[in-house]
Scaffold this motif. Structure first.
Motif, mmCIF file in Angstrom:
data_model
loop_
_atom_site.group_PDB
_atom_site.id
_atom_site.type_symbol
_atom_site.label_atom_id
_atom_site.label_comp_id
_atom_site.label_asym_id
_atom_site.label_seq_id
_atom_site.Cartn_x
_atom_site.Cartn_y
_atom_site.Cartn_z
ATOM 1 N N GLU A 19 0.835 -1.197 0.000
ATOM 2 C CA GLU A 19 0.000 0.000 0.000
ATOM 3 C C GLU A 19 0.872 1.250 0.000
ATOM 4 O O GLU A 19 1.839 1.352 0.742
ATOM 5 N N VAL A 20 0.486 2.188 -0.847
ATOM 6 C CA VAL A 20 1.172 3.478 -0.905
ATOM 7 C C VAL A 20 0.294 4.504 -0.191
ATOM 8 O O VAL A 20 -0.886 4.658 -0.506
ATOM 9 N N THR A 21 0.891 5.202 0.773
ATOM 10 C CA THR A 21 0.159 6.144 1.617
ATOM 11 C C THR A 21 0.808 7.518 1.559
ATOM 12 O O THR A 21 2.039 7.625 1.578
ATOM 13 N N GLU A 22 -0.027 8.545 1.487
ATOM 14 C CA GLU A 22 0.460 9.916 1.611
ATOM 15 C C GLU A 22 0.111 10.420 3.006
ATOM 16 O O GLU A 22 -1.042 10.340 3.439
ATOM 17 N N TYR A 23 1.110 10.950 3.695
ATOM 18 C CA TYR A 23 0.945 11.493 5.035
ATOM 19 C C TYR A 23 1.042 13.015 4.971
ATOM 20 O O TYR A 23 1.889 13.559 4.262
ATOM 21 N N THR A 24 0.202 13.701 5.725
ATOM 22 C CA THR A 24 0.251 15.160 5.820
ATOM 23 C C THR A 24 0.425 15.562 7.282
ATOM 24 O O THR A 24 -0.335 15.095 8.148
ATOM 25 N N PHE A 25 1.408 16.404 7.538
ATOM 26 C CA PHE A 25 1.728 16.850 8.891
ATOM 27 C C PHE A 25 1.582 18.366 8.965
ATOM 28 O O PHE A 25 2.046 19.087 8.074
ATOM 29 N N THR A 26 0.961 18.849 10.031
ATOM 30 C CA THR A 26 0.693 20.279 10.203
ATOM 31 C C THR A 26 1.186 20.725 11.570
ATOM 32 O O THR A 26 0.906 20.054 12.578
ATOM 33 N N ASN A 27 1.916 21.859 11.600
ATOM 34 C CA ASN A 27 2.388 22.358 12.891
ATOM 35 C C ASN A 27 1.400 23.368 13.477
ATOM 36 O O ASN A 27 0.348 23.640 12.889
ATOM 37 N N ASN A 28 1.740 23.939 14.601
ATOM 38 C CA ASN A 28 0.822 24.845 15.284
ATOM 39 C C ASN A 28 0.649 26.180 14.578
ATOM 40 O O ASN A 28 -0.249 26.956 14.917
ATOM 41 N N ASN A 29 1.515 26.469 13.599
ATOM 42 C CA ASN A 29 1.411 27.706 12.829
ATOM 43 C C ASN A 29 0.611 27.533 11.539
ATOM 44 O O ASN A 29 0.397 28.496 10.808
ATOM 45 N N GLY A 30 0.208 26.299 11.254
ATOM 46 C CA GLY A 30 -0.531 26.037 10.021
ATOM 47 C C GLY A 30 0.336 25.657 8.843
ATOM 48 O O GLY A 30 -0.173 25.367 7.760
ATOM 49 N N MET A 31 1.674 25.650 9.021
ATOM 50 C CA MET A 31 2.542 25.118 7.972
ATOM 51 C C MET A 31 2.374 23.614 7.904
ATOM 52 O O MET A 31 2.207 22.941 8.932
ATOM 53 N N SER A 32 2.416 23.062 6.693
ATOM 54 C CA SER A 32 2.274 21.617 6.547
ATOM 55 C C SER A 32 3.151 21.088 5.428
ATOM 56 O O SER A 32 3.595 21.842 4.557
ATOM 57 N N PHE A 33 3.416 19.793 5.490
ATOM 58 C CA PHE A 33 4.052 19.113 4.362
ATOM 59 C C PHE A 33 3.416 17.749 4.210
ATOM 60 O O PHE A 33 2.888 17.174 5.168
ATOM 61 N N SER A 34 3.460 17.250 2.981
ATOM 62 C CA SER A 34 2.907 15.935 2.673
ATOM 63 C C SER A 34 3.986 15.086 2.017
ATOM 64 O O SER A 34 4.828 15.599 1.279
ATOM 65 N N SER A 35 3.939 13.775 2.288
ATOM 66 C CA SER A 35 4.951 12.872 1.758
ATOM 67 C C SER A 35 4.369 11.482 1.591
ATOM 68 O O SER A 35 3.531 11.051 2.376
ATOM 69 N N MET A 36 4.842 10.785 0.563
ATOM 70 C CA MET A 36 4.429 9.409 0.294
ATOM 71 C C MET A 36 5.534 8.438 0.680
ATOM 72 O O MET A 36 6.718 8.765 0.557
ATOM 73 N N ASN A 37 5.144 7.216 1.073
ATOM 74 C CA ASN A 37 6.141 6.182 1.327
ATOM 75 C C ASN A 37 6.690 5.590 0.032
ATOM 76 O O ASN A 37 7.653 4.825 0.069
ATOM 77 N N TYR A 38 6.152 5.951 -1.114
ATOM 78 C CA TYR A 38 6.747 5.604 -2.403
ATOM 79 C C TYR A 38 7.853 6.617 -2.694
ATOM 80 O O TYR A 38 7.598 7.803 -2.913
ATOM 81 N N GLY A 39 9.099 6.137 -2.643
ATOM 82 C CA GLY A 39 10.226 7.007 -2.942
ATOM 83 C C GLY A 39 10.459 8.111 -1.936
ATOM 84 O O GLY A 39 11.241 9.034 -2.199
ATOM 85 N N CYS A 40 9.785 8.051 -0.774
ATOM 86 C CA CYS A 40 9.878 9.130 0.234
ATOM 87 C C CYS A 40 9.594 10.486 -0.409
ATOM 88 O O CYS A 40 10.196 11.506 -0.029
ATOM 89 N N ILE A 41 8.688 10.519 -1.367
ATOM 90 C CA ILE A 41 8.429 11.723 -2.148
ATOM 91 C C ILE A 41 7.743 12.784 -1.294
ATOM 92 O O ILE A 41 6.732 12.508 -0.639
ATOM 93 N N ILE A 42 8.286 13.987 -1.305
ATOM 94 C CA ILE A 42 7.620 15.145 -0.709
ATOM 95 C C ILE A 42 6.680 15.708 -1.778
ATOM 96 O O ILE A 42 7.125 16.202 -2.814
ATOM 97 N N THR A 43 5.389 15.599 -1.536
ATOM 98 C CA THR A 43 4.401 15.991 -2.543
ATOM 99 C C THR A 43 3.953 17.440 -2.399
ATOM 100 O O THR A 43 3.561 18.072 -3.384
ATOM 101 N N LYS A 44 4.000 17.959 -1.166
ATOM 102 C CA LYS A 44 3.560 19.351 -0.936
ATOM 103 C C LYS A 44 4.311 19.927 0.264
ATOM 104 O O LYS A 44 4.615 19.206 1.218
ATOM 105 N N ILE A 45 4.595 21.213 0.212
ATOM 106 C CA ILE A 45 4.998 22.001 1.382
ATOM 107 C C ILE A 45 4.159 23.275 1.329
ATOM 108 O O ILE A 45 4.264 24.057 0.381
ATOM 109 N N ILE A 46 3.309 23.452 2.316
ATOM 110 C CA ILE A 46 2.376 24.585 2.333
ATOM 111 C C ILE A 46 2.864 25.623 3.350
ATOM 112 O O ILE A 46 2.949 25.339 4.549
ATOM 113 N N VAL A 47 3.205 26.819 2.848
ATOM 114 C CA VAL A 47 3.656 27.897 3.729
ATOM 115 C C VAL A 47 3.014 29.209 3.283
ATOM 116 O O VAL A 47 2.657 29.370 2.111
ATOM 117 N N PRO A 48 2.875 30.177 4.199
ATOM 118 C CA PRO A 48 2.234 31.447 3.847
ATOM 119 C C PRO A 48 3.168 32.397 3.106
ATOM 120 O O PRO A 48 4.398 32.310 3.240
#
Length: 350
Positions: free
Chosen positions: A15-44
């Protein structure tokens, strides 16, 4: 701080899963266990608009079908090119898969960018993220030794994304790992990266020859388009007649060597959005790639691709070091532990 996950499908029964992590400031990043790919980094930006600052596809199928850019992925066992796909170690010659004939690039035909890693959530006092692990068997893509790699991506409340790599081998083997994210601080790919400014603690770069392979010559950056000590817009390396910029497709695709005893740091800025990303690493070099080879048939988050839509800052050992004894060694011994770390910190400027 919190996280969520979603299924991206299956690959070879895993199974390939994308994980999204968000800090207390609302910044987040997303990553898949396929290739450890960083799919998104959300910043203001300076107006508070939260947008994605890396190039990414929407589906696993797109990543599988468009492997060429190594979009957001871990690359290894050795990042960069190895001349002729071969090297000698302890009197024995090794032949690697030549996925960019006649050379070997970013781990070969099926490098770590294309495998599914085991994954576990990591929660610490002031950070949250993901730990990926993978067993690379002896002989994979031609490399000697069984290699155990651990990749940690941790998000802090200081708006830092910390990328850490650890590895162990049972035979001497070359290794240098990097993440191949394409940054675009304009947000959601609104503009290309030609107006991005780079400031970097470097004093030399590696001269490239045929096939983008290092010649072995380290060139001082003073009075060249590679002098980033006081800051330089990336377009200055794109719109000139300097031979080294021309041979890589009008731009940069070069290893920049950090100053000895320096801070091993760089700052990337986009004046219009106000976003700034600072980078600190324990690695000797960073490969600056301005997306000169990006093809126009890709679509990143709904935006058609084109040259210079993203810039990579690939912290690593020197490319082809295994064939250049004058370069810092990338050979790991069984009694040693591979450790590489790069910290990315995001902020906005007025």
């Amino acid at each position: 701080m919190n996280y969520s996950k979603r299924s991206m499908g299956e690959l070879n029964g895993a199974e390939v899963t994308e994980y999204t992590f968000t800090n207390n400031n609302g910044m987040s990043f997303s990553s898949m266990n396929y290739g450890c790919i960083i799919t998104k980094i959300i910043v203001p930006d300076r107006e508070g608009n939260k947008e994605n600052v890396v190039l990414g596809f929407e589906t696993l199928e797109e990543y599988r079908e468009n492997k060429g850019p190594y979009l957001g992925a871990i690359v290894g066992r050795v990042a960069g090119r190895i001349r002729g796909g071969q090297f000698e170690l302890n009197g024995k010659e090794y032949r690697l898969n030549t996925n960019t004939p006649p050379n070997h690039l970013h781990g070969g035909n099926v490098g770590w960018s294309e495998v599914v890693f085991e994954s576990a959530i990591v929660e610490e006092d002031d950070s949250i993220g993901i730990r990926y692990t993978y067993h690379s068997p002896d002989g994979e893509e031609g490399y000697p030794g069984n290699f155990e790699i651990t990749v940690d991506y941790l998000l802090t409340n200081e708006n830092e994304l910390v990328l850490t790599y650890h590895g162990k081998t049972d035979q001497e083997t070359p290794v240098t790992v990097t993440n191949h994210s394409y940054f675009n601080l304009s947000g959601n790919n609104k503009r290309d990266i030609t107006e991005h400014e780079l400031i970097a603690d470097i004093d030399r770069y590696l001269e490239l020859g045929e096939g983008f392979i290092p010649t072995g010559k380290m060139v001082h950056t003073e009075n060249t388009p590679f002098d980033f000590a006081e800051g330089k817009l990336l377009k200055e390396g794109i719109n000139n007649n300097y031979e080294q910029n021309r041979i890589v497709g009008d731009g940069y695709d070069h290893p920049l060597i950090f100053s000895e005893g320096g801070s091993h740091s760089a700052i990337l800025r986009d004046k219009e959005s106000g976003r700034e990303m600072s980078l600190i690493t324990n690695q000797p070099a960073v490969v600056l790639y301005t997306g000169n080879q990006l093809e126009d048939h890709y679509r990143f988050n709904g935006v058609s691709s084109r040259k210079y839509l993203g810039v990579c800052l690939e912290t690593q050992g020197l490319p082809d070091a295994i064939n250049h004894p004058e370069f810092p060694s990338v050979v790991l011994k069984p009694e040693e532990t591979y450790h590489a770390e790069t910290k990315l910190k995001f902020r906005v400027t007025e």
